[in-house]
Structure formats: structure tokens, C-alpha cells
Design a protein around this motif. Structure first.
Motif: not given
Length: 359
Positions: A4-12, A28-33, A48-53, A211-214
């Protein structure tokens, strides 16, 4: 499935020294509270498996309902054990609570209201995480066909009942059975993966999958070996292969010590022990499972649900007759038949226990 679009990736950097990934989708839609967030822990047989989707129902189910959605990865077997994967998952929750306000905005997220959701191996991990997380506890747990009691899993019984290779043709893959067996015993930390294929992919190019996984993903030899070992373990070595790959029996001096470890990794057994000592609480829990599941018998969900109800913990159970493992991928939108009787009640159950006002 496409990310799904609109994500950000982070690493720790985890306490193990391994870099772990977190992907964040704002509501989405953005929240006000300030809104709660859902932590999704992926499945894939612990190898196996992945966290991308996320699963198809999670965006219309969580994100469009006003929840922030977070996915994370963890170190995969066979280089790591189940307790390592538990530790990574607990650290991911702690990281989210410490960092989501800076990512989403302090007025957008309530880091004290969160939900754990996982399927298959991820369902196992989230039900175990709920027994180890410090306060504030998750407001709810969603267990999607997770294995919660290894000791009741017949392929881990005595004697082992899983090595059904008699009468089967020799393994016909890129790697030999000898190579795969050796890999299931590989403990080299330099070879650790944190995301992998859940099964062989033969009809999609590297560029299309990326492309599918971003993310940039390549079918390297290391990835192919991980994938085939997971398939081999799943198809030929269900029980003893699982022990070898993610429980590392060679590290225990006695069978009793190994049995104690397996017990400690079984959420139902741990909960039974703690309830006998006076524990009265556990997060409200939703169960989603198919009665035709041949990988994780539905009795696993029945047993944990029964124990929680005995303790007075709020529970909702949604079981579908005859459905196999991973059946919920059919739920791509609220318009899909069955959503209103299977997915919607779980969402409303979580709304109630998070105190969330749906957007």
C-alpha cells in the motif's frame, strides 16, 4: 500482493547487533486526534516471510479505520531460535512506542494504545509477546491461525510423526537434501536474514517483485537457499525439522532442558502456568482460523480461547468451516462476501477495547 502507498521505512539496531526494519503506514484518511497503532508481526514458519506488505484486509481493516499500521521484521531461523525472534519482536514494539510520535506527530498517535496482530508464526509470536511486554500492555491481540502450543502439535509428539518421506520421490530442487539438512543446522550469525520469500516465486521478475514490495529484492543464492529450506522443512520435516531449525536442540544438555524450552515458547502452556500462580489478566484476544487448516490445527485456537475465557478475558472467535491456512487473503475489501461476519466483528471488538472512535 502489492505494498500500500504512503509508507515510510525505518531501521534500528537491536540489542543483538542486527539491524531490524520497521515500515509505518499512517492512518488514511489522516486523524485529528491521537490514534492507536497496530503492530503486525508476519508469519512464514519462522524461516520465511517478510514485513513489506501487510495482509490484504489490514489496510481497509486498520488504516482506513483510523489506526496507524506498523510492520516489523525479525531474525529468521535457522541461525536464530524462537526466543531470539521473540526478543526482536518485543524490541520492535518498544521502538515504536519510543519513536512513532516523532514519525507521525505527537498529536497523531497515542503510543500507549496499541494492538498486536500476527498470522501463523506471527500469531504465535504476538500471543507470546503479550505475556512478556511491560506496561502498558497491548489493548488487544489478534491471533490469525497462530500456533500456540508446540507440545500439542502432533508432529512434535513422541515418537515424531512428521518424517513422511517413505514412498515419496527424492527431493527435486536446486539444492540437495544433504545441503538443506546442513542448512537447517547452520548457526552462523553472519548468514542471518530478516526478510525472505514465504515460498518459491517462479512467475515474477526481481524488478517486478521489488516494485510490488517497495524495496530492492534479489533472488540471490542465499535467498533461494532460505526459501527452499523452508519449503523442505514444511513439506518433509514438519516436526523434527522445526526443532532443528528454530529450537536448536544441540544447545541443550538434556531432553528435559529442551522440553522446558519448548514449553516456554508455547503461549498456552506459559499462560496455564502463570494462571495457576495467580495471573488473572491477558489482553482481550480475537481469533481467526479455518477448520480445514492442515498446517496449524484449529484446535490450537480453541484451546487458547477456552483458557482465556476461563480466566474471564474478553474473547471473540471467528472460525470458517473448511477453510485452509492463509484463507483470509480473500478479504481484500469490506465488499467481499463474508467480511461482515468474519473481519468486521474482529475490528469492532478491537475498537471497543482500544477505545477507538472510528473515522
Amino acid at each position: 500482493m502489492e505494498v500500500p502507498p504512503g509508507f515510510s521505512d525505518h531501521v534500528f539496531r537491536s540489542s543483538s547487533g542486527t539491524d531490524l526494519g520497521v515500515r509505518v503506514w499512517p492512518a488514511d484518511p489522516p486523524v485529528s486526534d491521537p490514534a492507536p497503532f497496530v503492530v503486525w508481526t508476519h508469519g512464514g514458519g519462522w524461516l520465511g516471510g517478510y514485513h513489506f506488505v501487510p495482509l490484504p484486509w489490514m489496510v481497509p481493516g486498520w488504516r482506513q479505520r483510523g489506526y496507524h499500521l506498523v510492520s516489523h521484521n525479525y531474525r529468521l531461523g535457522p541461525q536464530t531460535r524462537l526466543d531470539d525472534q521473540l526478543a526482536d519482536s518485543l524490541e520492535a514494539v518498544a521502538w515504536c512506542r519510543a519513536n512513532l510520535q516523532s514519525i507521525l506527530g505527537p498529536s497523531a498517535v497515542d503510543v500507549n494504545r496499541y494492538v498486536l496482530c500476527g498470522e501463523s508464526a506471527g500469531g504465535h509470536l504476538v500471543t507470546l509477546m503479550a505475556l512478556h511486554l511491560p506496561d502498558p500492555q497491548p489493548r488487544a491481540v489478534v491471533d490469525v491461525y497462530g500456533l500456540v502450543d508446540f507440545l500439542a502439535f502432533k508432529v512434535l509428539g513422541a515418537p515424531p510423526q512428521d518424517d513422511t518421506t517413505a514412498g515419496l520421490a527424492p527431493w527435486d530442487g536446486e539444492f540437495s537434501e544433504e545441503e538443506l539438512e546442513a542448512f537447517l543446522g547452520d548457526r552462523d550469525p553472519a548468514k542471518i536474514l530478516t526478510d525472505a520469500l514465504p515460498w518459491a516465486v517462479t512467475d515474477v521478475s526481481e524488478d517486478e517483485l521489488s516494485r510490488r514490495w517497495g524495496t530492492d529484492f534479489r533472488f540471490s543464492r542465499r535467498i533461494r537457499l532460505q526459501t527452499e529450506a523452508h519449503m523442505y522443512r514444511s513439506l518433509r520435516r514438519k516436526g523434527t525439522g522445526l526443532l532443528k531449525a528454530v529450537m536448536h536442540p544441540e544447545k541443550f544438555a538434556t531432553e528435559e532442558e529442551l522440553a522446558a524450552f519448548v514449553h516456554s515458547m508455547s503461549p498456552l502452556r506459559v499462560l496455564q502456568d502463570e494462571a495457576a500462580k495467580g495471573r488473572k489478566t491477558y489482553p482481550p484476544t480475537a481469533f481467526l482460523h479455518g477448520s480445514g487448516d492442515m498446517d496449524v490445527p484449529i484446535e490450537q485456537s480453541y484451546a487458547l480461547a477456552a483458557k482465556l475465557k476461563e480466566m474471564g478475558v474478553p474473547v471473540i472467535e471467528r472460525y470458517e468451516d473448511g477453510e485452509p491456512h492463509v484463507f483470509d487473503q480473500k478479504y481484500t475489501s469490506p465488499e467481499v462476501p463474508g467480511w461482515d461476519t468474519t473481519i468486521q466483528p474482529i475490528l469492532e471488538f478491537v475498537d471497543k477495547h482500544t477505545g477507538h472512535n472510528v473515522v
